[in-house]
Design a protein around this motif. Structure first.
Motif, PDB file in Angstrom:
ATOM      1  N   LEU A  26       0.825  -1.206   0.000  1.00 13.35           N
ATOM      2  CA  LEU A  26       0.000   0.000   0.000  1.00 13.35           C
ATOM      3  C   LEU A  26       0.865   1.265   0.000  1.00 13.35           C
ATOM      4  O   LEU A  26       0.555   2.237  -0.696  1.00 13.35           O
ATOM      5  CB  LEU A  26      -0.947   0.003   1.196  1.00 13.35           C
ATOM      6  CG  LEU A  26      -2.073  -1.028   1.135  1.00 13.35           C
ATOM      7  CD1 LEU A  26      -2.879  -1.008   2.419  1.00 13.35           C
ATOM      8  CD2 LEU A  26      -2.962  -0.784  -0.069  1.00 13.35           C
ATOM      9  N   LYS A  29       2.223   1.753  -3.481  1.00 16.24           N
ATOM     10  CA  LYS A  29       1.168   2.173  -4.391  1.00 16.24           C
ATOM     11  C   LYS A  29       0.861   3.655  -4.223  1.00 16.24           C
ATOM     12  O   LYS A  29       0.738   4.390  -5.204  1.00 16.24           O
ATOM     13  CB  LYS A  29      -0.091   1.337  -4.157  1.00 16.24           C
ATOM     14  CG  LYS A  29      -1.190   1.648  -5.125  1.00 16.24           C
ATOM     15  CD  LYS A  29      -2.342   0.696  -4.992  1.00 16.24           C
ATOM     16  CE  LYS A  29      -3.388   1.081  -5.996  1.00 16.24           C
ATOM     17  NZ  LYS A  29      -4.355   0.064  -6.238  1.00 16.24           N
ATOM     18  N   VAL A  30       0.766   4.116  -2.981  1.00 13.59           N
ATOM     19  CA  VAL A  30       0.479   5.524  -2.717  1.00 13.59           C
ATOM     20  C   VAL A  30       1.614   6.409  -3.212  1.00 13.59           C
ATOM     21  O   VAL A  30       1.391   7.440  -3.841  1.00 13.59           O
ATOM     22  CB  VAL A  30       0.223   5.747  -1.202  1.00 13.59           C
ATOM     23  CG1 VAL A  30       0.227   7.227  -0.855  1.00 13.59           C
ATOM     24  CG2 VAL A  30      -1.089   5.115  -0.803  1.00 13.59           C
ATOM     25  N   ARG A  31       2.854   6.000  -2.962  1.00 17.83           N
ATOM     26  CA  ARG A  31       4.004   6.778  -3.438  1.00 17.83           C
ATOM     27  C   ARG A  31       4.020   6.853  -4.958  1.00 17.83           C
ATOM     28  O   ARG A  31       4.309   7.903  -5.533  1.00 17.83           O
ATOM     29  CB  ARG A  31       5.311   6.158  -2.955  1.00 17.83           C
ATOM     30  CG  ARG A  31       5.643   6.453  -1.534  1.00 17.83           C
ATOM     31  CD  ARG A  31       7.005   5.935  -1.200  1.00 17.83           C
ATOM     32  NE  ARG A  31       7.361   6.232   0.172  1.00 17.83           N
ATOM     33  CZ  ARG A  31       8.436   5.775   0.774  1.00 17.83           C
ATOM     34  NH1 ARG A  31       9.273   5.001   0.117  1.00 17.83           N
ATOM     35  NH2 ARG A  31       8.686   6.095   2.005  1.00 17.83           N
ATOM     36  N   GLU A  33       1.443   6.583  -7.073  1.00 21.89           N
ATOM     37  CA  GLU A  33       0.356   7.453  -7.543  1.00 21.89           C
ATOM     38  C   GLU A  33       0.691   8.916  -7.306  1.00 21.89           C
ATOM     39  O   GLU A  33       0.428   9.773  -8.150  1.00 21.89           O
ATOM     40  CB  GLU A  33      -0.949   7.090  -6.845  1.00 21.89           C
ATOM     41  CG  GLU A  33      -1.541   5.792  -7.337  1.00 21.89           C
ATOM     42  CD  GLU A  33      -2.838   5.449  -6.643  1.00 21.89           C
ATOM     43  OE1 GLU A  33      -3.391   6.321  -5.953  1.00 21.89           O
ATOM     44  OE2 GLU A  33      -3.285   4.303  -6.793  1.00 21.89           O
ATOM     45  N   ARG A  34       1.280   9.219  -6.159  1.00 21.09           N
ATOM     46  CA  ARG A  34       1.644  10.600  -5.850  1.00 21.09           C
ATOM     47  C   ARG A  34       2.715  11.098  -6.825  1.00 21.09           C
ATOM     48  O   ARG A  34       2.667  12.234  -7.280  1.00 21.09           O
ATOM     49  CB  ARG A  34       2.147  10.690  -4.408  1.00 21.09           C
ATOM     50  CG  ARG A  34       2.312  12.106  -3.918  1.00 21.09           C
ATOM     51  CD  ARG A  34       2.583  12.151  -2.456  1.00 21.09           C
ATOM     52  NE  ARG A  34       3.771  11.391  -2.131  1.00 21.09           N
ATOM     53  CZ  ARG A  34       4.150  11.090  -0.908  1.00 21.09           C
ATOM     54  NH1 ARG A  34       3.439  11.472   0.114  1.00 21.09           N
ATOM     55  NH2 ARG A  34       5.250  10.401  -0.693  1.00 21.09           N
TER      56      ARG A  34
END
Length: 56
Positions: A26, A29-31, A33-34
């Protein structure tokens, strides 16, 4: 100490390992997308500047 070792090697350990893997997934994934959002924003700003120069 032996009970803790047995717990980590048993089903409980698999649950903890799965939880750690899920958290890492997770975070990545967040990194990711950012990063792409930031690159898209920079590209739009660059295009806006370029269009501004050509419209003069």
């Amino acid at each position: 100490m032996k009970e803790l070792f047995n717990y980590l090697n048993g089903t409980g350990g698999l649950l903890i390992l799965g939880f750690v893997v899920l958290i890492v997934f997770l975070i990545k994934k967040v990194r990711n997308e950012r990063y792409y959002r930031q690159m898209e924003k920079k590209r739009k700003e660059k295009d806006a500047k370029r269009n501004e120069q050509f419209s003069k």
